[in-house]
Design a protein around this motif. Structure first.
Motif, PDB file in Angstrom:
ATOM      1  N   ASP A   1       0.845  -1.191   0.000  1.00 27.73           N
ATOM      2  CA  ASP A   1       0.000   0.000   0.000  1.00 27.73           C
ATOM      3  C   ASP A   1       0.885   1.248   0.000  1.00 27.73           C
ATOM      4  O   ASP A   1       2.035   1.219   0.445  1.00 27.73           O
ATOM      5  N   GLU A   2       0.329   2.341  -0.486  1.00 26.72           N
ATOM      6  CA  GLU A   2       1.006   3.641  -0.374  1.00 26.72           C
ATOM      7  C   GLU A   2       0.923   4.104   1.074  1.00 26.72           C
ATOM      8  O   GLU A   2      -0.161   4.135   1.666  1.00 26.72           O
ATOM      9  N   THR A   3       2.059   4.415   1.673  1.00 25.89           N
ATOM     10  CA  THR A   3       2.085   4.927   3.039  1.00 25.89           C
ATOM     11  C   THR A   3       2.918   6.196   3.082  1.00 25.89           C
ATOM     12  O   THR A   3       3.829   6.385   2.274  1.00 25.89           O
ATOM     13  N   LEU A   4       2.632   7.052   4.037  1.00 22.68           N
ATOM     14  CA  LEU A   4       3.302   8.350   4.108  1.00 22.68           C
ATOM     15  C   LEU A   4       3.279   8.893   5.526  1.00 22.68           C
ATOM     16  O   LEU A   4       2.521   8.437   6.378  1.00 22.68           O
TER      17      LEU A   4
ATOM     18  N   ALA B   1       1.332   9.215  10.547  1.00 25.15           N
ATOM     19  CA  ALA B   1       1.511   8.313   9.406  1.00 25.15           C
ATOM     20  C   ALA B   1       0.161   7.801   8.913  1.00 25.15           C
ATOM     21  O   ALA B   1      -0.758   7.565   9.706  1.00 25.15           O
ATOM     22  N   TYR B   2       0.066   7.597   7.591  1.00 21.26           N
ATOM     23  CA  TYR B   2      -1.192   7.182   6.964  1.00 21.26           C
ATOM     24  C   TYR B   2      -0.965   6.073   5.947  1.00 21.26           C
ATOM     25  O   TYR B   2       0.089   5.997   5.309  1.00 21.26           O
ATOM     26  N   VAL B   3      -1.995   5.229   5.807  1.00 23.43           N
ATOM     27  CA  VAL B   3      -2.054   4.211   4.765  1.00 23.43           C
ATOM     28  C   VAL B   3      -3.124   4.650   3.771  1.00 23.43           C
ATOM     29  O   VAL B   3      -4.265   4.917   4.160  1.00 23.43           O
ATOM     30  N   MET B   4      -2.745   4.732   2.495  1.00 24.07           N
ATOM     31  CA  MET B   4      -3.685   5.164   1.466  1.00 24.07           C
ATOM     32  C   MET B   4      -4.386   3.951   0.839  1.00 24.07           C
ATOM     33  O   MET B   4      -3.831   2.843   0.843  1.00 24.07           O
ATOM     34  N   PRO B   5      -5.567   4.143   0.279  1.00 24.49           N
ATOM     35  CA  PRO B   5      -6.342   3.012  -0.267  1.00 24.49           C
ATOM     36  C   PRO B   5      -5.936   2.651  -1.695  1.00 24.49           C
ATOM     37  O   PRO B   5      -6.788   2.395  -2.538  1.00 24.49           O
ATOM     38  N   TRP B   6      -4.647   2.668  -1.980  1.00 24.59           N
ATOM     39  CA  TRP B   6      -4.151   2.234  -3.291  1.00 24.59           C
ATOM     40  C   TRP B   6      -2.722   1.729  -3.125  1.00 24.59           C
ATOM     41  O   TRP B   6      -2.057   1.976  -2.116  1.00 24.59           O
ATOM     42  N   GLU B   7      -2.246   1.015  -4.148  1.00 25.72           N
ATOM     43  CA  GLU B   7      -0.876   0.509  -4.131  1.00 25.72           C
ATOM     44  C   GLU B   7       0.111   1.648  -4.338  1.00 25.72           C
ATOM     45  O   GLU B   7      -0.248   2.723  -4.833  1.00 25.72           O
ATOM     46  N   ARG B   8       1.366   1.394  -3.963  1.00 22.67           N
ATOM     47  CA  ARG B   8       2.417   2.393  -4.158  1.00 22.67           C
ATOM     48  C   ARG B   8       2.426   2.901  -5.596  1.00 22.67           C
ATOM     49  O   ARG B   8       2.450   2.119  -6.544  1.00 22.67           O
ATOM     50  N   GLY B   9       2.386   4.234  -5.723  1.00 25.69           N
ATOM     51  CA  GLY B   9       2.422   4.835  -7.050  1.00 25.69           C
ATOM     52  C   GLY B   9       1.115   4.786  -7.801  1.00 25.69           C
ATOM     53  O   GLY B   9       1.057   5.195  -8.965  1.00 25.69           O
ATOM     54  N   GLY B  10       0.042   4.317  -7.158  1.00 26.74           N
ATOM     55  CA  GLY B  10      -1.218   4.108  -7.861  1.00 26.74           C
ATOM     56  C   GLY B  10      -2.317   5.074  -7.493  1.00 26.74           C
ATOM     57  O   GLY B  10      -3.512   4.718  -7.553  1.00 26.74           O
ATOM     58  N   ALA B  11      -1.977   6.301  -7.129  1.00 27.57           N
ATOM     59  CA  ALA B  11      -3.004   7.283  -6.763  1.00 27.57           C
ATOM     60  C   ALA B  11      -3.944   7.531  -7.933  1.00 27.57           C
ATOM     61  O   ALA B  11      -3.505   7.625  -9.086  1.00 27.57           O
ATOM     62  N   PRO B  12      -5.254   7.622  -7.690  1.00 28.73           N
ATOM     63  CA  PRO B  12      -6.214   7.904  -8.763  1.00 28.73           C
ATOM     64  C   PRO B  12      -5.882   9.215  -9.480  1.00 28.73           C
ATOM     65  O   PRO B  12      -5.319  10.146  -8.885  1.00 28.73           O
ATOM     66  N   ALA B  13      -6.238   9.287 -10.752  1.00 28.59           N
ATOM     67  CA  ALA B  13      -5.857  10.431 -11.587  1.00 28.59           C
ATOM     68  C   ALA B  13      -6.376  11.757 -11.043  1.00 28.59           C
ATOM     69  O   ALA B  13      -5.687  12.784 -11.140  1.00 28.59           O
ATOM     70  N   ASP B  14      -7.575  11.746 -10.446  1.00 28.95           N
ATOM     71  CA  ASP B  14      -8.137  13.008  -9.970  1.00 28.95           C
ATOM     72  C   ASP B  14      -7.486  13.486  -8.672  1.00 28.95           C
ATOM     73  O   ASP B  14      -7.576  14.662  -8.321  1.00 28.95           O
ATOM     74  N   ILE B  15      -6.811  12.588  -7.963  1.00 25.01           N
ATOM     75  CA  ILE B  15      -6.160  12.913  -6.701  1.00 25.01           C
ATOM     76  C   ILE B  15      -4.654  13.120  -6.872  1.00 25.01           C
ATOM     77  O   ILE B  15      -4.025  13.896  -6.159  1.00 25.01           O
ATOM     78  N   LYS B  16      -4.087  12.447  -7.865  1.00 20.00           N
ATOM     79  CA  LYS B  16      -2.630  12.337  -7.990  1.00 20.00           C
ATOM     80  C   LYS B  16      -1.890  13.676  -8.003  1.00 20.00           C
ATOM     81  O   LYS B  16      -0.863  13.808  -7.313  1.00 20.00           O
TER      82      LYS B  16
ATOM     83  N   GLU C   1      -9.451  12.851   3.555  1.00 16.79           N
ATOM     84  CA  GLU C   1     -10.496  12.972   2.529  1.00 16.79           C
ATOM     85  C   GLU C   1     -10.155  12.167   1.284  1.00 16.79           C
ATOM     86  O   GLU C   1     -11.048  11.726   0.552  1.00 16.79           O
ATOM     87  N   MET C   2      -8.865  11.942   1.037  1.00 15.42           N
ATOM     88  CA  MET C   2      -8.441  11.095  -0.083  1.00 15.42           C
ATOM     89  C   MET C   2      -8.586   9.610   0.235  1.00 15.42           C
ATOM     90  O   MET C   2      -8.337   8.766  -0.630  1.00 15.42           O
ATOM     91  N   GLY C   3      -8.950   9.298   1.480  1.00 18.95           N
ATOM     92  CA  GLY C   3      -9.126   7.904   1.879  1.00 18.95           C
ATOM     93  C   GLY C   3      -8.061   7.385   2.812  1.00 18.95           C
ATOM     94  O   GLY C   3      -8.077   6.197   3.173  1.00 18.95           O
TER      95      GLY C   3
END
Length: 580
Positions: free
Chosen positions: A83-86, A116-131, A104-106
């Protein structure tokens, strides 16, 4: 929650090559007898096997069955992409708003690590509208993308805000910037790397995150000097390793992993850890970590240190530091393999014979993918004895500052330059130091002056470096780029300084504006009229919105021209969208 490994519960699983009863071992046995064919395909870069097949036929899976058992469970956890983490940078004035936008991005809070946060997509896979906005947060240092387990070592220290920490093998700098944040922008983090290209990466990351309490140096970690008094308050050794726990991030590990790689690194890892203990002050803490699951690179290194030294003890990990983290104690027994997966009974990397040392290894921490839901990792906490003072010879050479030392090194800024800076921008100097390197004026924490530059350093038993010099450190950079000296009175505040330098109310080139005025200038496709009659040159416009100060750099001539980066504009427009 603490889980014990199979070695603690039911005795170590030590299969010989004749006892390959588990399917993972049977697959690897077949693979071993076709080893030359597999190697040839890998060497020519023509291995087209799917990741799962590579994993099922890997030597790493054989080793995991021997070390921990449950290799089927581990395999299923070690295959999916991470997962994408930051981390959200808590030193930024607008960090609460950034957290809100990440949620708000999930994003969901990681739990083990503050901010620290875990995003609801794989590393490097942010949705186009959020990226675009998501990437802009990272590029401007408001967040730092980092693997979740890699965030843990900096949290193992008990630091006070004025302490100096050495990050011995620091590049690319995620742990260094994390340490700088933990110190709340005070104290000092000295980030070291042996490679000049990697120190450039460290500088770039320090500037991105606007870490004024971060210094970059370049040394072979095995010979890194003491840089402050009797030694650093703490040292992090995130040692070079095989990366065998990074399969979710680096799938090539499956086909490249060989036991010999860990054995080859074992000696280097011991040397680095030995040097870390040498240069930490009496009573100071050393954290050793790797992203490997091979005990040869982990527990075997700690065992060797505890066997050979009497000036250091291992420290028990305190689970309350990382709520919700599932971990396993260090192994006290393991097998060592060669590249044919034959067991090596003696030699480098073998388990210790001393039962006291074996017991101490249980204080180490192992993280496996099926437990963390993220990656794998290893760390151990050591403390140098408080009475382990370095003897200084009575005839020790006292080295005075050398003004003719080769290279361009940061020096104390002149009073004339400081007067211009204070007149134009009114920086608050109470917890800062300012340096000059070439045309760049650097903003750093006060500790860089008082705890590093000013302090006599007992670099060796026969050598004392007197204060008022950086030596014996080979310094590459300190703090953030605060200003650019363009000659005369033309000293321009840099974009990196926008986020880290506290400004007072008296600066002649700092102007308070309304949010509406700031947005009008930000959205201008053409330069705006200089209706306010600002003097020519660089200026900062600032406004307060919901209790947070925002800044915008501009260049003033006949018109006002923006000097901001596109990523900064994107963030400001998102924040002020309700004002537009």
């Amino acid at each position: 929650m603490v889980k014990s490994g199979p070695g603690q519960e039911a005795g170590l699983r030590c299969p010989s090559m004749r006892l390959f009863t588990h399917k993972a071992l049977n697959r690897a046995e077949v693979c071993r007898y076709n080893h030359s064919m597999v190697d040839e395909r890998i060497v020519v870069g023509d291995d087209q096997r799917p990741w799962r097949q590579q994993a099922e036929e890997s030597l790493l899976l054989v080793a995991m069955e021997a070390w921990h058992g449950e290799s089927d469970v581990w395999l299923e956890a070690a295959l999916p992409r991470l997962d994408e983490t930051l981390r959200v940078n808590p030193l930024r004035r607008e960090c609460d708003w950034v957290r809100q936008r990440i949620e708000e991005m999930g994003g969901r809070a990681l739990g083990w690590v503050p901010n620290a946060y875990v995003m609801p997509w794989e590393r490097g896979g942010a949705p186009a509208d959020i990226k675009p906005l998501f990437n802009a947060f990272h590029e401007t240092g408001r967040t730092t993308r980092q693997e979740a387990v890699s965030m843990l070592p900096p949290m193992m220290f008990d630091l006070n805000p004025e302490e100096i920490v050495l990050d011995m093998c620091a590049s690319p700098g995620s742990k260094s910037t994390h340490l700088a944040e933990i110190l709340a922008g005070r104290g000092g983090v000295i980030a070291n790397d042996v490679s000049r290209s990697r120190t450039n990466t460290l500088v770039a990351n320090a500037q991105r995150a606007s870490c004024s309490n971060l210094m970059i140096i370049q040394h072979d970690g095995r010979h890194v000097p003491r840089g402050t008094g009797q030694g650093y308050d703490a040292v992090l050794v995130d040692a070079p390793c095989t990366g065998s726990a990074t399969t979710r991030k680096n799938p090539d590990v499956w086909r490249k992993s060989q036991p010999s790689a860990g054995l080859e690194l074992h000696k280097l890892q011991i040397s680095l850890l030995n040097r870390a203990i040498d240069v930490v002050r009496p009573g100071g803490t050393v954290v050793y970590s790797t992203c490997s699951i091979d005990p040869v690179e982990n527990e075997a290194v700690i065992a060797r240190i505890l066997e050979e030294r009497d000036d250091v003890v291992s420290i028990q990990f305190e689970p309350s530091r990382t709520p919700g983290l599932i971990y396993r104690p260090g192994m006290d027994e393991w097998v060592v393999f060669d590249d044919d997966m034959e067991i090596i009974s003696d030699g480098s990397g073998a388990p210790p014979h001393d039962p006291k040392i074996r017991e101490e290894l249980g204080k180490c921490v192992r993280l496996l993918q099926q437990d963390t839901g993220q990656g794998g990792f290893f760390f151990a906490i050591l403390q140098k004895n408080a009475d382990a003072m370095m003897e200084i010879r009575p005839d020790a050479r006292r080295i005075i500052p050398n003004s003719k030392r080769k290279g361009i090194h940061p020096s104390i800024v002149s009073e004339e330059t400081l007067d211009i800076i204070q007149t134009d921008h009114d920086p608050i100097l109470s917890d800062a130091s300012i340096w000059k390197r070439g045309k760049r004026i650097l903003w750093a924490s006060q500790a860089m002056n008082k705890r590093v530059w000013d302090m006599d350093t007992n670099s060796r038993p026969d050598r004392i470096h007197l204060g008022k010099q950086w030596s014996p450190l080979n310094i590459i950079h300190v703090g953030v780029r605060g200003w650019e000296d363009r000659g005369g009175r033309n000293i321009r505040l840099s974009s990196e300084a926008m986020h880290s330098i506290p400004l007072g109310t008296e600066g002649e080139r700092i102007h308070d504006v309304t949010p509406e005025a700031l947005i009008r200038i930000l959205k201008q496709e053409e330069p705006a009229e200089n209706e306010q009659g600002y003097d020519s040159g660089g200026h900062i416009l600032r406004c307060e919105f919901d209790g947070v100060e925002w800044r915008l750099p501009v260049w003033v001539g006949e018109r006002i021209t923006g000097m901001w980066k596109d990523t900064e504009a994107l963030i400001l427009l998102d924040r002020f969208k309700d004002v537009i």
